[in-house]
Design an enzyme around this catalytic site. Structure first.
Site, PDB file in Angstrom:
ATOM      1  N   LYS A 135       0.821  -1.216   0.000  1.00  0.00           N
ATOM      2  CA  LYS A 135       0.000   0.000   0.000  1.00  0.00           C
ATOM      3  C   LYS A 135       0.852   1.263   0.000  1.00  0.00           C
ATOM      4  CE  LYS A 135      -4.395  -1.497   1.944  1.00  0.00           C
ATOM      5  NZ  LYS A 135      -5.444  -1.200   2.923  1.00  0.00           N
ATOM      6  N   LYS A 159      -4.958 -10.177  -7.208  1.00  0.00           N
ATOM      7  CA  LYS A 159      -6.242 -10.400  -6.535  1.00  0.00           C
ATOM      8  C   LYS A 159      -7.256  -9.319  -6.926  1.00  0.00           C
ATOM      9  CE  LYS A 159      -5.816  -8.008  -2.149  1.00  0.00           C
ATOM     10  NZ  LYS A 159      -5.928  -7.944  -0.721  1.00  0.00           N
ATOM     11  N   LYS A 181     -10.583  -3.595  -4.471  1.00  0.00           N
ATOM     12  CA  LYS A 181     -11.390  -2.386  -4.618  1.00  0.00           C
ATOM     13  C   LYS A 181     -10.558  -1.214  -5.108  1.00  0.00           C
ATOM     14  CE  LYS A 181     -13.041  -2.704  -0.288  1.00  0.00           C
ATOM     15  NZ  LYS A 181     -13.407  -2.463   1.132  1.00  0.00           N
TER      16      LYS A 181
HETATM   17  P1  AMP Z   1     -11.219  -5.264   2.826  1.00  0.00           P
HETATM   18  O1  AMP Z   1     -12.239  -4.852   1.851  1.00  0.00           O
HETATM   19  O2  AMP Z   1      -9.823  -5.161   2.323  1.00  0.00           O
HETATM   20  O3  AMP Z   1     -11.440  -4.657   4.175  1.00  0.00           O
HETATM   21  O4  AMP Z   1     -11.440  -6.813   3.007  1.00  0.00           O
HETATM   22  C1  AMP Z   1     -12.577  -7.369   3.641  1.00  0.00           C
HETATM   23  C2  AMP Z   1     -12.484  -8.878   3.639  1.00  0.00           C
HETATM   24  O5  AMP Z   1     -12.524  -9.371   2.297  1.00  0.00           O
HETATM   25  C3  AMP Z   1     -11.186  -9.427   4.254  1.00  0.00           C
HETATM   26  O6  AMP Z   1     -11.498 -10.575   5.032  1.00  0.00           O
HETATM   27  C4  AMP Z   1     -10.363  -9.809   3.053  1.00  0.00           C
HETATM   28  O7  AMP Z   1      -9.483 -10.867   3.338  1.00  0.00           O
HETATM   29  C5  AMP Z   1     -11.431 -10.252   2.045  1.00  0.00           C
HETATM   30  N1  AMP Z   1     -10.982 -10.062   0.662  1.00  0.00           N
HETATM   31  C6  AMP Z   1     -10.610  -8.904   0.062  1.00  0.00           C
HETATM   32  N2  AMP Z   1     -10.271  -9.109  -1.234  1.00  0.00           N
HETATM   33  C7  AMP Z   1     -10.437 -10.451  -1.463  1.00  0.00           C
HETATM   34  C8  AMP Z   1     -10.261 -11.299  -2.617  1.00  0.00           C
HETATM   35  N3  AMP Z   1      -9.867 -10.813  -3.800  1.00  0.00           N
HETATM   36  N4  AMP Z   1     -10.536 -12.617  -2.478  1.00  0.00           N
HETATM   37  C9  AMP Z   1     -10.964 -13.121  -1.293  1.00  0.00           C
HETATM   38  N5  AMP Z   1     -11.143 -12.385  -0.177  1.00  0.00           N
HETATM   39  C10 AMP Z   1     -10.891 -11.063  -0.247  1.00  0.00           C
END
Ligand code: AMP
Ligand code: TRP
Length: 332
Positions: free
Chosen positions: A111, A194, A197
């Site tokens: 990041k 991956k 967002k």
């Molecule tokens: P975040 O939006 O980064 O706060 O992530 C929220 C949850 O979504 C966390 O448990 C992450 O590990 C999961 N997550 C985010 N991106 C992915 C992805 N591409 N595949 C699987 N899980 C994800």
């Protein structure tokens, strides 16, 4: 006692990776555990957030969790900044965690990128706040996607060092729960990255707010290779885009990969992409429409989060009091 804690950042563009890697598992775990789910707005501001957008993203994330099946009556759903124990315990953990531990965090490196000197101090200390989220409730299990594994290990290190430094057996060692067939959903444009967002291309991800036409277009244009689909799972190795699309299909339908390949093996991607579109639309449409309904009702969302914050506070405060006692602070 077994207790689940998990969180997601209100930074917009909630996507299929968040749903399959996290939220959908939370919904299932509600049957067997006491659950605390958190919209981690303190984590969100480790990188710049426009205040108006942040407010709207907090509500949208809460709405999408409820629309996906999180039950804010039986379990606890709230936003982090309304419960002061998170920030307070994070400070104490900042004094337990070592610089050397944080220097190893790959998410910070990703990041902060080349502009490390310009990253916020909060971004660096992010995992210590995450440890506070979990341990303020003495949570025992933490469902997350694979990308959070390293942060969970740091949480365990902080818990152990705290117990060791103060010669107490106070914090549990929380277990990561990395569940389901889609712990790492990949970008539709590049099967080695991956789904995220923050990807600048909206075509790289399936957003929870996409309508059926947008979903169909994104899946039609998803990157693939020139070969037909293999008939066995071993044939997916070295073909990250094919593997990703099959994994998404398997996760959404609960059909084993082997069965999907038995049906579609040997065919071109176009037919499979149509089948995948149908499945994605069928599974996401009810969630999206419920999300839209809830998003129009700020009063309901705000009241639900406020009630959740009261309940979270009631669990965290006594634990924080004990922590202060252990550290040597005075409680009033
Ligand atoms: P975040 O939006 O980064 O706060 O992530 C929220 C949850 O979504 C966390 O448990 C992450 O590990 C999961 N997550 C985010 N991106 C992915 C992805 N591409 N595949 C699987 N899980 C994800
Ligand atoms: N860091 C997590 C993510 O980006 C979100 C998060 C914050 C979290 N605190 C947490 C997840 C505590 C699980 C438990 O996905």
């Amino acid at each position: 006692m077994e207790r689940i804690f998990s969180g997601a950042q209100p930074t917009g563009n909630l996507h299929l990776g968040n749903y399959l890697g996290a939220i959908r598992n939370w919904v299932t775990l509600q049957k067997d555990f006491e659950c605390i789910f958190c919209v981690v707005d303190l984590h969100a501001i480790t990188v710049w957030q426009n205040p108006q957008e942040l407010r709207s993203n907090i509500r949208e994330l809460a709405a999408s969790m409820i629309a996906s099946g999180v039950d804010p009556e039986k379990h606890v759903l709230f936003n982090q900044s309304q419960v002061s124990a998170h920030a307070e315990l994070a400070w104490i953990f900042n004094c337990v965690a070592r610089l050397g531990w944080l220097n190893r965090m790959t998410q910070f490196k990703e990041k902060a990128g080349k502009h490390r000197e310009n990253a916020s101090l909060g971004l660096y200390a992010y995992p210590s706040l995450m440890a506070a989220d979990i341990l303020a409730y003495k949570a025992t299990h933490v469902p997350v996607g694979e990308d959070q594994k390293q942060h969970l290990e740091l949480t365990r290190d902080i818990a152990a060092k705290f117990n060791n430094d103060f010669e107490v057996d106070f914090f549990p060692q929380p277990e990561p729960l990395i569940l389901g067939p889609a712990t790492r959903v990949m970008s539709l444009r590049d099967g080695t990255k991956k789904m995220s967002k923050s990807d600048s291309s909206d075509m790289s991800r399936i957003n929870m707010t996409d309508d059926a036409d947008t979903l169909a277009k994104k899946i039609r244009k998803a990157k693939t290779d020139a070969e037909p689909l293999p008939s066995e799972a071993a044939g997916l190795e070295g073909r990250p885009e094919a593997k990703n699309l099959i994994t998404i299909y398997a996760a959404l339908t609960d059909i084993p990969v082997a069965d999907i390949l038995a049906e579609h093996g040997g065919t071109q991607f176009s037919g499979f992409k149509q089948a995948l579109t149908d499945v994605v639309v069928e599974k996401l449409a009810p969630i999206t429409s419920e999300m839209t309904r809830l998003k129009a009702d700020n009063a309901y969302i705000d009241a639900t989060l406020a009630k959740g914050a009261d309940r979270a506070d009631a669990i965290a405060q006594p634990i924080l009091r004990e922590v202060k006692e252990i550290v040597g602070f005075l409680n009033r």
